[in-house]
Write an enzyme that holds these catalytic residues in place. Structure first.
Site, mmCIF file in Angstrom:
data_model
loop_
_atom_site.group_PDB
_atom_site.id
_atom_site.type_symbol
_atom_site.label_atom_id
_atom_site.label_comp_id
_atom_site.label_asym_id
_atom_site.label_seq_id
_atom_site.Cartn_x
_atom_site.Cartn_y
_atom_site.Cartn_z
ATOM 1 C CD GLN A 181 -3.202 -3.712 3.032
ATOM 2 O OE1 GLN A 181 -2.674 -4.030 4.092
ATOM 3 N NE2 GLN A 181 -2.724 -2.752 2.260
ATOM 4 C CB THR A 239 13.696 -12.014 -17.796
ATOM 5 O OG1 THR A 239 13.827 -12.326 -19.178
ATOM 6 C CG2 THR A 239 14.830 -12.649 -17.010
ATOM 7 C CB CYS A 327 -5.576 7.452 -3.496
ATOM 8 S SG CYS A 327 -7.121 6.918 -2.803
HETATM 9 N N1 PLP Z 1 -4.778 -4.273 -3.180
HETATM 10 C C1 PLP Z 1 -4.758 -3.782 -1.926
HETATM 11 C C2 PLP Z 1 -5.872 -4.118 -0.993
HETATM 12 C C3 PLP Z 1 -3.729 -2.966 -1.500
HETATM 13 O O1 PLP Z 1 -3.737 -2.471 -0.268
HETATM 14 C C4 PLP Z 1 -2.684 -2.688 -2.406
HETATM 15 C C5 PLP Z 1 -1.605 -1.829 -1.947
HETATM 16 O O2 PLP Z 1 -1.130 -0.948 -2.480
HETATM 17 C C6 PLP Z 1 -2.740 -3.227 -3.708
HETATM 18 C C7 PLP Z 1 -3.803 -4.013 -4.047
HETATM 19 C C8 PLP Z 1 -1.675 -2.968 -4.710
HETATM 20 O O3 PLP Z 1 -0.516 -3.732 -4.417
HETATM 21 P P1 PLP Z 1 0.892 -3.297 -5.007
HETATM 22 O O4 PLP Z 1 1.346 -2.102 -4.247
HETATM 23 O O5 PLP Z 1 1.775 -4.486 -4.755
HETATM 24 O O6 PLP Z 1 0.707 -3.043 -6.462
#
Ligand code: PLP
Length: 405
Positions: A181, A239, A327
């Site tokens: 972020q 790949t 979530c």
């Molecule tokens: N870490 C943080 C702080 C996030 O906000 C997110 C977002 O979903 C992730 C990890 C996971 O990233 P990704 O969606 O690319 O798997």
């Protein structure tokens, strides 16, 4: 007109990113591991992307390991370092913070359950900040890795990464930060942060989904979690997704340009939104530290309002926001981040995250601040009347459960 204020969940792909991706998809189909012309064309695109991503982080291209996104990068850092350290020097203690994304939190707790390694979760203060002193108190000579996020996805708070990394190194452990972020929003220089591993994800800064990177300082060793071919210098088999990586590179260049020019458009919009909400909506409170924050995020509690209901009311009026972390949508649990900050459950359950991006403008901000006071007061009235015995309870729709962001 629809207004999108949920850029911490994901961002729209920039037109030049999409053009590069579609041209790569159509014309650069070779396998980058092939030695012939087609393979080398694809490899060239990947090399360019690696250089751009490295520049965004102030790093060397060879230190960038491409992955399928932030989740995989976090897993690779923690599992990879944790497993190697446990087998080579019996370091079996993982440390993280209470406000991490699930990609870190669940990786740490799962490893703890499967292996019996000790796991320590650092608390945060009421501003959402981890204290270096508390890390110093719990770290020991068995610690293999400390993982503390750079910027939080729900409240945007930026952690004292340099101090935390220095304490970690003083005990011979490695420091990982989830910078998903922060990357593309603030300047990152891995050398001055003094971290060992850092995760980023393309879709948080106008690149495609399903692609990211783990930056690993030269000389840092870790076990790969995907076994197979010798891709990514034997650090991540499979790949490469050439079009996505090409798009990632363009997004990194665009983000770099914005950061270098000191463009404060997004921050000005966020501040305009925030100030106007605080002025016009009674009982609105900002969550998290207001200074140590990424420029696009504000998390606000609206006293006496169910955040899910406000999210749906805003959506019906064409405005997309989020309740803290996606979530928690659909469940009425307050977010683990706000809970860790010690917010009451009613304040946690009344919080909305507004996260802005390149595609927003002043008239969108003004439109939201125009409708918000009425929506909030309508929901407060509904809630009040639903509590009165003579009235029927209004039905509150809930959003579907989504993945974390
Ligand atoms: N870490 C943080 C702080 C996030 O906000 C997110 C977002 O979903 C992730 C990890 C996971 O990233 P990704 O969606 O690319 O798997």
């Amino acid at each position: 007109m629809r207004i999108y204020f949920d850029h911490n969940a994901t961002t729209p792909v920039e037109p030049s990113v999409a053009e590069t991706m579609s041209s790569a998809l159509v014309s650069t189909f070779g396998n980058p591991s092939s030695v012939h012309h087609f393979g080398q064309q694809a490899k060239k695109l990947i090399d360019e992307a690696r250089t751009a991503v490295a520049e965004l982080l102030g790093a060397r291209p060879s230190e960038v390991v491409f992955t399928s996104g932030g989740t995989e990068s976090d897993n690779l850092a923690i599992r990879g370092v944790g497993e190697l350290a446990a087998t080579t020097n019996h370091r079996c203690h993982l440390i993280t913070s209470a406000i991490e994304h699930d990609a870190v939190l669940k990786t740490v707790t799962t490893l703890g359950k499967r292996t019996g390694w000790r796991c320590t979760t650092l608390p945060v203060n009421n501003q959402g900040l981890v204290s270096p002193k508390q890390l110093a108190d719990v770290i020991d000579d068995e610690t293999s890795i400390v993982s503390v996020m750079h910027a939080n996805n729900e409240i945007g708070t930026i952690q004292p990464i340099r101090e935390l990394a220095a304490i970690t190194h003083s005990r011979g452990a490695l420091f990982h930060t989830d910078s998903v972020q922060a990357a593309g929003k603030i300047a990152i220089d891995v050398k001055s942060l003094d971290v060992d591993l850092l995760s980023i994800s393309a879709h948080k800064f106008n690149g495609p989904k399903g692609v990211g990177a783990l930056w690993t300082k030269r000389g840092i060793r870790f076990n790969p979690i995907l076994t197979g071919g010798g891709h990514e210098r034997h650090r991540r088999a499979g790949t490469e997704n050439v079009p996505a990586l090409a798009g990632f590179g363009v997004a990194a260049k665009l983000a770099m340009r914005k950061i270098e020019t000191g463009d404060s458009t997004i921050q000005n919009l966020r501040d305009r939104l925030e100030n106007s909400i605080i002025e016009t909506v009674p009982g609105a409170t900002i969550n998290g530290n207001r200074d140590l924050r990424v420029p696009n995020t504000t998390n606000i509690s609206f006293e006496g309002v169910e955040a899910e209901s406000l999210l749906i009311a805003l959506d019906l009026d064409g405005v997309s926001v989020s309740t803290g972390s996606a979530c928690s949508s659909g469940s009425l649990e307050p977010s683990h981040v706000l809970r860790a900050m010690g917010l009451s459950s009613s304040r946690g359950q009344s919080s909305i995250r507004f996260s802005l991006g390149l595609d927003n403008n002043e008239s969108e901000v003004d439109q939201v601040t125009r409708i918000l006071p009425t929506l909030v007061s309508r929901l407060r009235n509904l809630r009040q009347s639903s509590r009165m015995p003579a009235h029927d309870s209004p039905t509150v729709a809930t959003a579907p459960v989504k993945g974390t962001d």
